[in-house]
Design a protein around this motif. Structure first.
Motif, PDB file in Angstrom:
ATOM      1  N   GLN A 532       0.828  -1.208   0.000  1.00 35.39           N
ATOM      2  CA  GLN A 532       0.000   0.000   0.000  1.00 35.39           C
ATOM      3  C   GLN A 532       0.864   1.260   0.000  1.00 35.39           C
ATOM      4  O   GLN A 532       2.009   1.245   0.432  1.00 35.39           O
ATOM      5  CB  GLN A 532      -0.964   0.010   1.181  1.00 35.39           C
ATOM      6  CG  GLN A 532      -0.330  -0.058   2.549  1.00 35.39           C
ATOM      7  CD  GLN A 532      -1.361  -0.065   3.681  1.00 35.39           C
ATOM      8  OE1 GLN A 532      -2.391   0.615   3.596  1.00 35.39           O
ATOM      9  NE2 GLN A 532      -1.102  -0.821   4.735  1.00 35.39           N
ATOM     10  N   SER A 535      -1.349   7.471   2.484  1.00 37.71           N
ATOM     11  CA  SER A 535      -2.616   8.184   2.292  1.00 37.71           C
ATOM     12  C   SER A 535      -2.587   9.579   2.906  1.00 37.71           C
ATOM     13  O   SER A 535      -3.478  10.393   2.651  1.00 37.71           O
ATOM     14  CB  SER A 535      -3.762   7.388   2.914  1.00 37.71           C
ATOM     15  OG  SER A 535      -3.511   7.156   4.301  1.00 37.71           O
ATOM     16  N   TYR A 583      -0.799   5.324   6.692  1.00 34.38           N
ATOM     17  CA  TYR A 583      -1.343   4.304   5.791  1.00 34.38           C
ATOM     18  C   TYR A 583      -2.721   3.883   6.276  1.00 34.38           C
ATOM     19  O   TYR A 583      -2.991   3.843   7.473  1.00 34.38           O
ATOM     20  CB  TYR A 583      -0.384   3.116   5.703  1.00 34.38           C
ATOM     21  CG  TYR A 583       0.927   3.510   5.044  1.00 34.38           C
ATOM     22  CD1 TYR A 583       1.135   3.313   3.699  1.00 34.38           C
ATOM     23  CD2 TYR A 583       1.923   4.134   5.799  1.00 34.38           C
ATOM     24  CE1 TYR A 583       2.326   3.709   3.093  1.00 34.38           C
ATOM     25  CE2 TYR A 583       3.107   4.533   5.204  1.00 34.38           C
ATOM     26  CZ  TYR A 583       3.312   4.330   3.847  1.00 34.38           C
ATOM     27  OH  TYR A 583       4.473   4.738   3.246  1.00 34.38           O
ATOM     28  N   THR A 585      -4.492   0.930   6.014  1.00 40.42           N
ATOM     29  CA  THR A 585      -4.701  -0.390   6.602  1.00 40.42           C
ATOM     30  C   THR A 585      -3.549  -0.757   7.524  1.00 40.42           C
ATOM     31  O   THR A 585      -2.405  -0.861   7.073  1.00 40.42           O
ATOM     32  CB  THR A 585      -4.835  -1.462   5.507  1.00 40.42           C
ATOM     33  OG1 THR A 585      -5.886  -1.097   4.614  1.00 40.42           O
ATOM     34  CG2 THR A 585      -5.140  -2.824   6.125  1.00 40.42           C
ATOM     35  N   GLU A 666       6.331   2.765  -0.320  1.00 42.92           N
ATOM     36  CA  GLU A 666       5.448   1.600  -0.309  1.00 42.92           C
ATOM     37  C   GLU A 666       5.661   0.813   0.983  1.00 42.92           C
ATOM     38  O   GLU A 666       6.784   0.406   1.286  1.00 42.92           O
ATOM     39  CB  GLU A 666       5.761   0.722  -1.527  1.00 42.92           C
ATOM     40  CG  GLU A 666       4.880  -0.504  -1.663  1.00 42.92           C
ATOM     41  CD  GLU A 666       5.264  -1.336  -2.878  1.00 42.92           C
ATOM     42  OE1 GLU A 666       4.416  -2.104  -3.364  1.00 42.92           O
ATOM     43  OE2 GLU A 666       6.433  -1.229  -3.336  1.00 42.92           O
TER      44      GLU A 666
END
Length: 671
Positions: A532, A535, A583, A585, A666
């Motif tokens: 992921q 964000s 992030y 999650t 990432e």
């Protein structure tokens, strides 16, 4: 003697009564009882009762049980003698209703069944009951007959409590002494129960010691034999984990202890509802079920520790437990609860079985096990197959849902190698054993040893990190961490390990390996990992107006090696700056990749932040301009114990280089 029989099974818990096979010891002639003069009175507000007895009798309270006898010497006898000994206990009606159901607190027949089960299992026979009335309250009376004593058992449903009374002598004296017993019994009356004071919380659990340094694969150890008394386990036993790594430990003195994956004590619960917690399991919806060995029952709690219900009692009925059960439980398909049960058959042999209950306590079935099996623990897979740790035979026995044997793993010629106190399964079907002589062993579904860790402690010595004296609990948690509970005298602890392959263990590490404090990275199958992008982002500074932290959000979008306002850059090219990324999650992180599009190689430190705000360092390096540009800098580390939600990256540009820019980061881990 009589008071031992009654106090051993006194409510709300039950224990193991002594065998009723002792021969009466020689003693003087019995006291005269032809015309009993009950001119003395004993009143117990804590029990809510009052009764009369002859002058000069002695009384003693043992574990909430009142014992009356003509002399103190009568209390010290190993078996009933010629003098009458009376034992009485009383339990508040609401407490009986909570444990055994409302009927047991209002119906003398229902309460008699509860009261007489252990006495019968102690070798006494009980006659049919006779209805009587005591102080206007309904009661039942029955004769007791054993090889060492004779007497009567009486249960009374009082206005606020239920009462049990036993009168007993040796067989030759009972006929005469029974007159005195009946006279004392008829004097029994009830007084209002003394109000229960609000307890002062003096037994609050404190944070146990946490040890974090140890051999390869050692993660941490909670507990031991040091620290304040309230910060030590009396006896840590079965365990369960949640998907976020939260650890639940069944502990004999304070119910369930709850820890974060890094060993921080979050809370305890169940100290009031559990008499002797032995094992705990967690269902997918977060509910917890506890094997309350002290009450021969299973207790149900919500995820927050709220007590829901309890079921079970000692007895011979299909849905009752033997005197030493349940100690071990497991969760199976449809969140059914599986419990090991053991009880003697008519020949005195211990017979084991697996009892299966629905989540509301209804017995689904009982699977009888062969007489050659005496398992110490069980685990159940999602197909309903049952795995038994057969400690005496040093084997793992796999049973089909109907109880038929499917497989047996272990070498009979080397039985101690797999003799285990506890067993668990992971999601892939691998089997984990906490053994007495081989440490923690992981077997494949076909029974082949895959990995292991830990060693037995030297007899008589305190276990060191990764050593076990008497392991009796194991659970596989997230992050490929295996938790093991262990006890030895004043020592009690739970240890987290990551298992090592046999090849790694069999080789002797050289000096370089011994100096390394970082274990090899844990390899997790790629298909299980979540990749992921950030964000949200903040930074200690940025080059205004275009090179703000939002340039790091999402996947890389700067082509090739170039300066770009689509990336983040610090305000000055010669300082120390930190970029913090969030992030969506939470994951048990295993690695991350930093995409650098200009002047790469100046990352000096990387830290992770978990859900509780704890900082986890994973990388420290010397900043040096890289000849590779763009650079995808991959940082791999041992999977974290807790779930990560943020990444902090420090850029050190104090060496006089030009601006270093980051395009994306990432985060990779197990959801």
């Amino acid at each position: 003697m009589a008071f031992l029989i009654l106090s051993a099974c006194s409510l709300p818990g039950v224990g193991q009564p002594p065998a009723a096979t002792l021969a009466p010891a020689p003693s003087p002639e019995p006291s005269a009882v032809l015309a009993p003069d009950l001119d003395a009175e004993t009143q117990m507000e804590a029990l809510g009762v009052r009764l009369n007895h002859p002058q000069g009798w002695v009384s003693e309270v043992m574990s909430g049980t009142l014992v009356l006898a003509p002399a103190a010497s009568s209390l010290d006898r190993p078996s009933p003698g010629p003098d009458l000994v009376i034992t009485l206990d009383a339990t508040p009606s609401e407490q009986v209703a909570a444990q055994y159901g409302r009927e047991a607190s209002t119906n003398p027949e229902a309460f008699f069944e509860v009261s007489s089960a252990l006495i019968q299992q102690s070798g006494y026979t009980i006659s049919p009951t006779t209805p009587i009335t005591i102080s206007g309250q309904p009661a039942l009376l029955a004769d007791l007959q054993g090889s060492g004593g004779t007497g009567q058992l009486v249960v009374v449903i009082g206005p606020q409590q239920v009462v049990r009374v036993v009168g007993q002598t040796d067989p030759a004296s009972w006929e005469q002494q029974s007159l005195l017993f009946r006279a004392i019994l008829e004097s029994l009356s009830f007084v209002p129960l003394a109000p229960t004071p609000t307890p002062t919380p003096v037994n609050v659990a404190l944070q146990p010691d946490v040890l974090r340094e140890g051999p390869a694969g050692f993660v941490l150890r909670i507990g031991g034999n040091s620290g304040e008394r309230n910060a030590r386990f009396v006896s840590a036993r079965g365990m369960a984990t949640a998907p976020d790594g939260t650890l639940y430990v069944a502990e004999s003195s304070r119910g369930i202890w709850v820890f974060t994956p890094d060993g921080t004590l979050l809370s305890t619960f169940g100290a009031e509802e559990l008499l002797d917690a032995y094992d705990v399991v967690r269902t997918e919806n977060g509910d917890l079920f506890v094997a309350d060995y002290g009450r021969n029952a299973i207790a149900h709690f919500r995820a927050d520790g709220t007590f829901v219900a309890r079921w079970g009692s000692a007895g011979d009925a299909p849905d009752q437990f033997g005197l030493s059960s349940p100690q071990r439980i497991a969760v199976g398909p449809e969140e059914q609860i599986y419990a090991l049960d053991s009880r003697p058959n008519p020949e005195g042999e211990a017979i084991s079985s697996v009892m299966i209950f629905s989540a509301d306590g209804t017995l689904v079935t009982r699977l009888s096990l062969p007489t050659d099996l005496a398992p110490s623990d069980l685990a159940v897979d999602q197909s309903g197959n049952i795995y038994l740790a057969e400690s005496f035979g040093g084997a793992v026995v796999k049973l089909a849902p109907d109880g038929s044997e499917l497989a047996r793993f272990g070498d009979p010629a080397a039985a101690p190698s797999l003799a285990a106190g506890s067993i668990d399964l992971d999601a892939g079907g691998d089997i984990y054993l906490a053994t007495y002589s081989s440490g923690v062993v992981r077997l494949s579904p076909s029974g082949v040893t895959v990995s292991r860790n830990g060693t037995p402690a030297t007899s008589g010595s305190l276990p060191g990190p990764g050593e076990f004296s008497l392991p009796n609990g194991i659970v596989v948690g997230p992050g490929e961490v295996v938790w093991v509970s262990d006890n030895s005298g004043e020592y009690s602890a739970v240890t987290a390990l990551r298992l090592q392959g046999d090849a790694a263990l069999s080789s002797t590490p050289g000096p370089e390996a011994e100096q390394s404090a970082t274990p090899e990275p844990t390899v997790v199958p790629e298909e299980k990992l979540l990749h992921q992008w950030a964000s949200a982002a903040t930074a200690t500074s940025f080059y205004a107006p275009d090179y703000d932290p939002e340039g790091v959000l999402g996947p890389p979008d700067v082509p090739g090696c170039q300066d770009s306002p689509a990336a983040w850059a610090s305000a000055a090219p010669d300082g120390l700056d930190t970029l913090e990324l969030s992030y969506t999650t939470p994951v048990f992180a295993t690695s991350l990749v930093i995409y650098q599009n200009s002047q790469p190689g100046l990352v000096s430190q990387v830290e992770l932040v978990d859900e509780r705000g704890e900082v986890i360092p994973v990388y420290t390096g010397s900043p040096s301009l890289s000849s590779t540009c763009p650079l995808a800098q991959s940082i791999t580390f041992t999977q974290t114990l807790s779930r990560v939600v943020k990444v902090r990256i420090t850029i050190d540009q104090r060496g006089g280089t030009y601006w270093s820019e980051i395009d994306a980061v990432e985060l990779i881990g197990l959801p």
